[in-house]
Design a protein around this motif. Structure first.
Motif: not given
Length: 394
Positions: A213-214, A219-225, A296-298, A306-310
């Motif tokens: 989900r993270s 990815i969704g954030a990068a697609l929007r702006e 967007p999912p959130g 942090s989740v992606v980094i972990q």
């Protein structure tokens, strides 16, 4: 501990028990912690201490070859056995019978030979010890990154830096022992350095659904702006939940790295993903990209990042740990190469943590660092140079 290592450890201690003067050949590079068997470790340590105090007796090499031994030789060996038993068992009388049996076995553990082989057996013990330490370090490295580190903190980076320094010092100590064995370095000093590993808690990855989900949020954030702070920080291999996520991010970075940058939207990314699919595999379907951009999912916040980094660091540590463990267990690989592999693997995980958690230098992004500087050292298999996407760092 392998059967051959067990035999070598017993042969070394048995040879020294028969003739303590042989300690002069090994004690500059063979330390008690190099013995995997705790009983043999205790006997070897007692041998060193008692020999320094002049409480042990030695006999000539010729007396140790053949079945017939003089009464003086037998008395000297019996004396040594008694002294070592007393030295080992101080405050541990309950183990007297066990050590009595062990010392009797050690008396016969060294094959008789006109040419003493204790130094050769000691080299086997040293090599087994080095490989064992590297296996332990591979587990230690996994535990350091599985701490639930928040992206706003730096404790994971600090812990990995400290772990990498400690590993390098341990490897330096092993190399010094090897140099002494080979007759290099100073043989009149012994550094009683103990391995630095501490018991490692089990490594636990973030929940897979949370990671997925993270990554979709990013990815969704990068697609929007435009999200330069995400594009500068994350690389395809940081997306661990799905190859499709990693390949989609690769396409986004390829577009962002053109000069001038190509505008990023779902259609452009879908087009770029299809161009790269023959070399890297499929990305997210175009329809899914359209949904991510419009629904967007959130939001992407510190918790998301942090989740992606972990998850990324956990994956990198798992890969590096596997490389270290495989090298340590490959008895056909030269020990120098094993030590070098361990150092590179540990350094690569530390570098990944610094890249992900430590901000880039002002005015320098991951993209420009990749274009203008050397590539980051990695433990996983990178694509061949001719398979890099257009505009990506080489």
């Amino acid at each position: 501990m392998s059967g051959a290592t067990r035999l070598a450890e017993r042969a070394v201690v048995g040879a020294l028990l028969n003739r303590p003067d042989r300690l002069a050949d090994v004690q500059a590079w063979l330390q008690p912690h190099d013995f995997a068997d705790p009983d043999l470790r205790a006997v070897y340590s007692a041998l060193q201490g008692l020999h320094r105090q002049g409480r042990l007796r030695s006999v000539s090499e010729s007396e140790l070859v053949g079945a017939d031994r003089s009464p003086d030789t037998r008395d000297a060996i019996i004396h040594n056995v008694f002294e070592i038993k007393v030295g080992v068992l101080e405050g541990a009388e309950a183990h007297a019978a066990r050590f009595s049996s062990l010392l009797t076995e050690l008396y016969r553990a060294t094959p008789p030979s006109a040419t003493p082989q204790h130094a050769r057996y000691g080299r086997m013990v040293l090599e087994s010890s080095a490989r064992r330490q590297i296996e332990q370090w591979s587990l230690q490295m996994q535990s350091v990154v599985a701490t639930g580190e928040n992206v706003s903190g730096t404790s994971t980076v600090a812990a990995l830096q400290q772990s990498d320094i400690a590993l390098r010092e341990d490897l330096s100590g092993i190399r010094a022992q090897m140099d002494r064995h080979a007759g290099r370095g100073r043989l009149d000093t012994v550094d009683p350095v103990q391995p630095r590993q501490t018991p490692a808690p089990p490594a636990v990855p973030p929940p897979p659904t949370l990671v997925e989900r993270s990554e979709l949020r990013m990815i969704g954030a990068a697609l929007r702006e435009p999200r330069p702070e995400l594009l500068e920080r994350f690389e395809p291999q940081d997306f661990t939940s799905s190859p499709a996520h990693a390949n989609t991010w690769r396409a986004i970075l390829a577009l962002a790295s053109t000069r001038p940058p190509t505008p990023i939207d779902p259609i452009t990314v879908a087009w770029e993903t299809e161009k790269l699919s023959a070399r890297f595999g499929e990305g997210l379907p175009g329809d899914d990209l359209m949904i991510l951009a419009s629904h967007p999912p959130g939001a992407v916040n510190d918790s998301t990042i942090s989740v992606v980094i972990q998850a990324s660091l956990y994956q990198r540590a798992q890969e590096a740990s596997a490389v270290m463990r495989a090298a340590a267990q490959d008895r056909g690989q030269h020990l120098d190469d094993v030590l070098r592999t361990a150092q590179l693997a540990s350094g690569s995980v530390r570098a990944e943590a610094e890249r992900l958690i430590t901000p880039a230098a002002s005015g320098q992004s991951l993209i420009t660092r990749g274009l203008d500087g050397p590539p980051t050292t990695r433990t996983h298999h990178a694509p061949a140079p001719d398979t890099q996407p257009r505009g990506r760092p080489r």
